[in-house]
Design a protein around this motif. Sequence first.
Motif, mmCIF file in Angstrom:
data_model
loop_
_atom_site.group_PDB
_atom_site.id
_atom_site.type_symbol
_atom_site.label_atom_id
_atom_site.label_comp_id
_atom_site.label_asym_id
_atom_site.label_seq_id
_atom_site.Cartn_x
_atom_site.Cartn_y
_atom_site.Cartn_z
ATOM 1 N N SER A 79 0.799 -1.321 0.190
ATOM 2 C CA SER A 79 0.014 -0.070 0.170
ATOM 3 C C SER A 79 0.696 1.124 -0.199
ATOM 4 O O SER A 79 0.294 2.212 -0.387
ATOM 5 C CB SER A 79 -1.047 0.155 1.332
ATOM 6 O OG SER A 79 -0.101 0.227 2.339
ATOM 7 N N GLY A 80 2.195 1.171 0.563
ATOM 8 C CA GLY A 80 2.920 2.289 0.690
ATOM 9 C C GLY A 80 2.673 3.245 1.907
ATOM 10 O O GLY A 80 3.169 4.095 1.901
ATOM 11 N N THR A 81 1.810 2.554 2.640
ATOM 12 C CA THR A 81 1.556 3.240 3.817
ATOM 13 C C THR A 81 2.195 2.773 5.150
ATOM 14 O O THR A 81 1.731 3.206 6.214
ATOM 15 C CB THR A 81 -0.191 3.540 3.883
ATOM 16 O OG1 THR A 81 -0.422 2.043 4.163
ATOM 17 C CG2 THR A 81 -0.702 3.988 2.711
ATOM 18 N N ALA A 88 11.759 3.979 7.689
ATOM 19 C CA ALA A 88 13.114 3.315 7.338
ATOM 20 C C ALA A 88 13.837 4.045 6.009
ATOM 21 O O ALA A 88 14.881 4.251 5.833
ATOM 22 C CB ALA A 88 13.076 1.851 7.192
ATOM 23 N N ALA A 89 12.732 4.197 5.103
ATOM 24 C CA ALA A 89 13.324 4.907 3.806
ATOM 25 C C ALA A 89 13.971 6.538 4.084
ATOM 26 O O ALA A 89 14.910 6.723 3.487
ATOM 27 C CB ALA A 89 12.372 5.269 2.896
ATOM 28 N N GLU A 90 13.123 7.131 4.951
ATOM 29 C CA GLU A 90 13.489 8.507 5.579
ATOM 30 C C GLU A 90 14.667 8.318 6.169
ATOM 31 O O GLU A 90 15.865 9.121 5.674
ATOM 32 C CB GLU A 90 12.409 9.080 6.167
ATOM 33 C CG GLU A 90 11.087 9.402 5.415
ATOM 34 C CD GLU A 90 10.034 9.812 6.403
ATOM 35 O OE1 GLU A 90 8.894 10.277 5.807
ATOM 36 O OE2 GLU A 90 10.331 9.799 7.529
ATOM 37 N N LEU A 91 14.916 7.358 6.903
ATOM 38 C CA LEU A 91 16.216 7.428 7.788
ATOM 39 C C LEU A 91 17.416 7.019 6.770
ATOM 40 O O LEU A 91 18.486 7.618 6.941
ATOM 41 C CB LEU A 91 16.064 6.365 8.700
ATOM 42 C CG LEU A 91 17.767 5.822 9.446
ATOM 43 C CD1 LEU A 91 18.245 7.020 10.184
ATOM 44 C CD2 LEU A 91 17.248 4.373 10.301
ATOM 45 N N ALA A 92 17.258 6.136 5.885
ATOM 46 C CA ALA A 92 18.355 5.650 4.780
ATOM 47 C C ALA A 92 18.768 7.031 4.051
ATOM 48 O O ALA A 92 20.012 7.174 3.863
ATOM 49 C CB ALA A 92 17.717 4.799 3.803
ATOM 50 N N ARG A 93 17.735 7.829 3.657
ATOM 51 C CA ARG A 93 18.097 9.040 2.878
ATOM 52 C C ARG A 93 18.957 9.851 3.483
ATOM 53 O O ARG A 93 19.826 10.632 3.149
ATOM 54 C CB ARG A 93 16.799 9.485 2.207
ATOM 55 C CG ARG A 93 16.139 8.631 0.976
ATOM 56 C CD ARG A 93 15.117 9.170 0.376
ATOM 57 N NE ARG A 93 15.581 10.481 -0.578
ATOM 58 C CZ ARG A 93 15.067 11.086 -1.529
ATOM 59 N NH1 ARG A 93 13.750 10.871 -1.689
ATOM 60 N NH2 ARG A 93 15.613 11.912 -2.115
ATOM 61 N N LYS A 112 6.993 8.557 -1.822
ATOM 62 C CA LYS A 112 7.326 9.952 -1.653
ATOM 63 C C LYS A 112 8.869 9.926 -0.764
ATOM 64 O O LYS A 112 9.643 10.779 -1.042
ATOM 65 C CB LYS A 112 6.431 10.859 -0.777
ATOM 66 C CG LYS A 112 5.157 11.235 -1.783
ATOM 67 C CD LYS A 112 4.318 12.016 -0.886
ATOM 68 C CE LYS A 112 2.909 12.217 -2.048
ATOM 69 N NZ LYS A 112 1.734 13.088 -0.863
ATOM 70 N N ALA A 113 9.043 8.950 0.077
ATOM 71 C CA ALA A 113 10.271 8.820 0.741
ATOM 72 C C ALA A 113 11.167 8.311 0.141
ATOM 73 O O ALA A 113 12.595 8.654 0.220
ATOM 74 C CB ALA A 113 9.768 8.039 1.825
#
Length: 325
Positions: A79-81, A88-93, A112-113
């Motif tokens: 779902s991407g939600t 985790a994606a935000e942290l990795a970026r 979006k992340a």
Amino acid sequence: MSQEHEAQLSAAVTAVKNRKIKNVYFVACGGSMASLEPAQYIVDCELDIPSFVYSSNEFVHRTPKGLSKDSLVYLTSHSGTTPETTKAAELARSKGALTVGSSNVIDSPLWKALEFPIKYEWGEEAAPDISKTGLMYRFLYSFMNIVSPNEKYTRALDIIQNKMKRVLDANHEATLAAAKEFGSSHKREELIYTMASGGCYGEAYSFAICLLMEMQWVNSHAIHSGEYFHGPFEITDYDVPFMIIKGLDQTRPLDERAHAFCQKYSKKITVIDAATFDMDGICEDLRGYFAPWVVGHVLRQYAVELGEHRGHPLSVRRYMWKMEY
């Protein structure tokens, strides 16, 4: 493949070409995490780059020290939600890592992340090469061909695009009767253990925690075939049901050994043996890597038939999506 899918995949592959990747992290939750296990297995067998599978929230709370600008982090959520995976994606970026991932929903929080999101299609009508597994494998083999060029990766990409539909359809048809029998014979079981190893272990895990526990409310536990003799085999008895998955990769002897013992004492064993699959069109040296994909396809059919005989559709939930948790 549509121009949209092609453009998204191409952008992710191009990004890899411009980075010196030193480690790979596969990050997701539940069934999505399980779907990444075969990918990690392939990377581990093929490259000298270390790779790891993390549950999203553990990745966030126990961030690996090796996470850096030289890391590739692949994340996925249907779902991407899934909030843990988005974090985790935000942290990795934030650590400068290259984030690639997939979702069935464009513009979702995970979408979006991610720096390079890829949309996959879902359902019976989705072509294998644009399905969740198909796009993940296409990215994976393209990535490996950049890091360590090998003609077999090109063959793998051809299989995904031109051979997998026939293979999946053939095995769906060939196992339908067995799936119906499983549904009928196991409809009143309150517990079913699953067992596998190597590239197929993720499929055993997914069948246990998602298809049985989440979607059927049947108690289960995924047992690694190599760990069966180190505790779990003590619960084996004539009336204890096991689903044993036998793969085609280097760890098949573990599955064979576990099956040989288990069948001496349990009269309720269901075997999903990849050696019996129709793998025509898949090169011999790649069958071990593609077996989990076919196993997952077959197991879904088993779960559907179990739900049918139990009068409990796979879509029914008690808690998920219905309350805060």
